[in-house]
Design an enzyme around this catalytic site. Structure first.
Site, mmCIF file in Angstrom:
data_model
loop_
_atom_site.group_PDB
_atom_site.id
_atom_site.type_symbol
_atom_site.label_atom_id
_atom_site.label_comp_id
_atom_site.label_asym_id
_atom_site.label_seq_id
_atom_site.Cartn_x
_atom_site.Cartn_y
_atom_site.Cartn_z
ATOM 1 N N ASP A 199 0.819 -1.215 0.000
ATOM 2 C CA ASP A 199 0.000 0.000 0.000
ATOM 3 C C ASP A 199 0.852 1.264 0.000
ATOM 4 O O ASP A 199 0.470 2.279 -0.582
ATOM 5 C CB ASP A 199 -0.925 0.005 1.218
ATOM 6 C CG ASP A 199 -2.184 -0.820 0.975
ATOM 7 O OD1 ASP A 199 -2.137 -1.721 0.123
ATOM 8 O OD2 ASP A 199 -3.203 -0.558 1.627
ATOM 9 N N CYS B 208 1.330 -7.943 5.198
ATOM 10 C CA CYS B 208 0.940 -6.561 4.937
ATOM 11 C C CYS B 208 -0.468 -6.377 4.403
ATOM 12 O O CYS B 208 -1.007 -7.231 3.707
ATOM 13 C CB CYS B 208 1.942 -5.926 3.973
ATOM 14 S SG CYS B 208 3.589 -5.760 4.698
ATOM 15 N N ASP B 209 -1.024 -5.237 4.774
ATOM 16 C CA ASP B 209 -2.180 -4.596 4.170
ATOM 17 C C ASP B 209 -3.311 -5.555 3.831
ATOM 18 O O ASP B 209 -3.830 -6.217 4.697
ATOM 19 C CB ASP B 209 -1.699 -3.767 2.968
ATOM 20 C CG ASP B 209 -0.692 -2.715 3.425
ATOM 21 O OD1 ASP B 209 -1.030 -1.941 4.328
ATOM 22 O OD2 ASP B 209 0.440 -2.695 2.925
ATOM 23 N N LYS B 210 -3.682 -5.689 2.558
ATOM 24 C CA LYS B 210 -4.866 -6.474 2.201
ATOM 25 C C LYS B 210 -4.573 -7.962 2.095
ATOM 26 O O LYS B 210 -5.501 -8.769 2.001
ATOM 27 C CB LYS B 210 -5.448 -5.978 0.865
ATOM 28 C CG LYS B 210 -5.667 -4.479 0.808
ATOM 29 C CD LYS B 210 -6.448 -3.969 1.993
ATOM 30 C CE LYS B 210 -6.227 -2.487 2.222
ATOM 31 N NZ LYS B 210 -4.867 -2.122 2.623
ATOM 32 N N CYS C 45 5.556 -2.179 8.215
ATOM 33 C CA CYS C 45 5.959 -0.864 8.724
ATOM 34 C C CYS C 45 5.674 -0.717 10.219
ATOM 35 O O CYS C 45 4.629 -1.118 10.713
ATOM 36 C CB CYS C 45 5.271 0.231 7.932
ATOM 37 S SG CYS C 45 5.773 0.249 6.194
ATOM 38 N N GLU D 62 -6.473 4.502 -0.091
ATOM 39 C CA GLU D 62 -5.957 5.127 1.125
ATOM 40 C C GLU D 62 -5.368 6.486 0.780
ATOM 41 O O GLU D 62 -4.848 6.681 -0.317
ATOM 42 C CB GLU D 62 -4.858 4.263 1.752
ATOM 43 C CG GLU D 62 -5.381 3.084 2.506
ATOM 44 C CD GLU D 62 -4.284 2.337 3.242
ATOM 45 O OE1 GLU D 62 -4.619 1.394 3.949
ATOM 46 O OE2 GLU D 62 -3.101 2.694 3.095
ATOM 47 N N SER E 295 -4.846 5.315 5.709
ATOM 48 C CA SER E 295 -3.872 4.373 6.231
ATOM 49 C C SER E 295 -3.983 4.332 7.743
ATOM 50 O O SER E 295 -4.430 5.286 8.379
ATOM 51 C CB SER E 295 -2.462 4.829 5.831
ATOM 52 O OG SER E 295 -1.487 4.205 6.620
#
Length: 551
Positions: free
Chosen positions: A78, A119-121, A192, A442, A468
């Protein structure tokens, strides 16, 4: 075993022949066959090391008497997709990931499965697949990234870079200083370092009982992460032998535990998008009301980046998610009888937990806030709801009234910020919802630029898109219904008065009903020309209040 469908009896001789073509022996074929979904790639920092996690998982499976079968899964970063057309594909990937894992697992009749992502999705996509498949399985992440440092010792993370752009535009730092932040903020592998979306979901997978303790917080570079991966491999074989499936473990109370932890740790607003979609795969309905109900009674006891300078490694040192849940259980907020993939109940796990740092995990009697990190707002601007990370909003900005400055895309709004055209008011960004974007982008770049330019106490942002987990300030997302579905946000005009009242959970557009009716007749909802996967997605997806589900 389920894999008997591809290996038992003379009629499956062709299937066994194909398995042997991959190098498998009769002895390996006879054992439980465990799928290992590896989303390793070379562009996501949280995924560059997943080959090592995968090898450790496979070693654990072999130790316990199973046969691991690895297959690949796509993933989007992302952070890299942010601020341009690429972000339209991130949320889309969640459902494609769930579908692709389902396809591979069902086509090859795996007895069990381990999902590996950071991560993310990718994380929610895999959790959706885990519950949809309902075969014995466990999720494990690659672990969080460590924070970075400037030479003088100041801690950094990805948000430092995004906000550094605003400071540079505001002449507070030089281009050379921005370059140094860029070089130092992300020191290596892992998701992150703050309580952003990836780490939020990895922590909540623990609370759900679908990951082993430590999954959410053990750093990517820590040897404990490799050991956790081996234990994950060993444990999934045990689950197969017991016949214990995800839907035997997860129930409504499990999701309540996850939501309570979500509120306590100040997790990403994206959790409000993903948890309902994951629950749906278990035939459990989570509406926005349950999030707000639990937020009102759950104290915010952790404040990690972007809400402070603390990072996930600090939460790990303080005792991790088990310690957070132990603290929450003092007020009866945790359902202790919920099962977990470890084979123990939540209550048994948290009894053994210790809290090592009260600066990171606050005493529940002395929290950062009496309410949870996320609030659900409703009103004439968002009849079906909107979401804000209230733990990252300054107290004096929790009530805000301003004039609307309206944009039909993130790019137009970002250009206005860069060019210094925005000084105060409520920035409205529409046609960025799941259907209208499509893909619900985002908007960390613009929120960080606003913060970096020192406008955090002058400007609020409202959108049918999303933010985010790294966003802070009075930023309200997930406005539903979205503009593309004819929600009120589609009819806002420059200069309209918008009132935001986070403590009272209100967001109102101060326009009379007659005027709104007139606008609905005069203003046409924008329809975008779309092709490929975005066109298909836009036709199937629903507004954010549903979790952005596809039907």
């Amino acid at each position: 075993m389920k894999s008997d469908n591809i290996k038992k009896g003379y009629i499956r001789a062709p299937h066994r022949s194909l398995l042997k073509a991959t190098g498998l022996t009769d002895e390996e074929i006879e054992k439980p066959i465990i799928g290992v979904a590896n989303s390793k790639n070379e562009i996501i920092p949280g995924h560059i090391h997943l080959d090592k996690i995968t090898e450790a998982v496979k070693a654990g499976i072999r130790i316990a008497g199973g046969t691991p079968i690895e297959f690949g899964v796509i993933g989007v970063c992302d952070g890299i997709a942010m601020g341009h057309e690429g972000m339209k594909y991130s949320l889309v990937s969640r459902d494609i990931i769930a579908d692709s894992v389902e396809i591979v697992a069902q086509a090859h009749q795996f007895d069990g499965i381990v999902m590996i992502a950071s991560c993310d999705k990718i994380v929610p996509g895999m959790l959706m697949a885990l519950l949809r498949l309902n075969i014995p399985g466990i999720f494990i992440s690659g672990g969080p990234m460590l924070c970075g440092y400037l030479p003088e010792g100041k801690e950094l993370d990805l948000i430092s870079v995004f906000e550094g752009i605003g400071k540079f535009l505001n002449n507070e730092i030089t281009e050379e200083q921005l370059k140094l932040i860029e070089e130092r903020a992300c020191p290596g592998a892992g998701s992150c370092a703050g309580m952003f979306t990836a780490n939020s979901m990895n922590c909540l997978s623990e609370a759900l009982g679908l990951s082993l303790p430590g999954n959410g917080t053990i750093p990517a570079v820590d040897a404990r992460r490799i050991r956790l991966a081996k234990y994950t491999g060993m444990k999934v074989v045990e689950l197969v032998k017991k016949g214990l499936k995800p839907k035997d473990i997860v129930n409504f109370d499990s999701f309540k535990n996850a939501i309570v932890v979500d509120m306590a740790i100040g997790a990403s607003t994206n959790t409000i998008l993903h948890l309902p979609a994951i629950a749906r795969e278990a035939d459990i309905k989570l509406d926005l009301e349950i999030f707000d109900q639990l937020s009102r009674i759950t104290p915010n006891i952790c404040k990690l980046s972007p809400a402070s300078n603390q990072h996930i490694q600090d939460l790990d040192k303080a005792g991790g998610i088990s310690a957070v849940m132990k603290e929450l259980s003092k007020k009866g907020l945790i359902e202790r009888n919920c099962l977990t993939v470890k084979g123990e109940k939540i209550g048994e796990i948290i009894e053994k937990a210790q809290i090592y740092d009260r600066n990171v995990i606050k005493d529940i009697e002395n929290p950062y806030m009496k309410e949870g990190g996320i609030a659900i707002l409703k009103g004439s601007l968002a009849p079906d709801g909107a979401v804000v990370k209230q733990s990252a909003v300054k107290e004096n900005m929790k009530k805000f009234i301003g004039k609307a400055i309206v944009f039909n895309s993130e790019e137009d709004a970002m250009n206005a910020v860069i060019e210094g055209k925005i000084k105060e008011g409520v920035v409205v960004i529409r046609y960025e919802g799941p259907k209208g974007g499509p893909g619900m982008r985002e908007m960390l770049a613009i929120t960080s630029a606003i913060i970096g330019k020192g406008m955090e106490e002058k400007v609020a942002l409202v959108t049918d898109g999303r933010f985010s987990g790294g966003t802070r300030g009075p930023c309200i997302g997930h406005v539903s219904p979205e503009a593309a579905e004819g929600g009120p946000i589609a009819y806002i005009k420059d200069g309209d008065i918008i009132e935001i009242d986070i403590p009272n959970r209100k967001i109102d557009l101060k326009v009379e009903k007659k005027e709104m009716e007139k606008r609905r007749k005069e203003i046409k909802v924008i329809k975008k020309e779309l092709k490929g996967v975005l066109a298909k997605y836009s036709k199937l997806v629903h507004s954010a209040n549903t979790g952005g589900i596809l039907e």
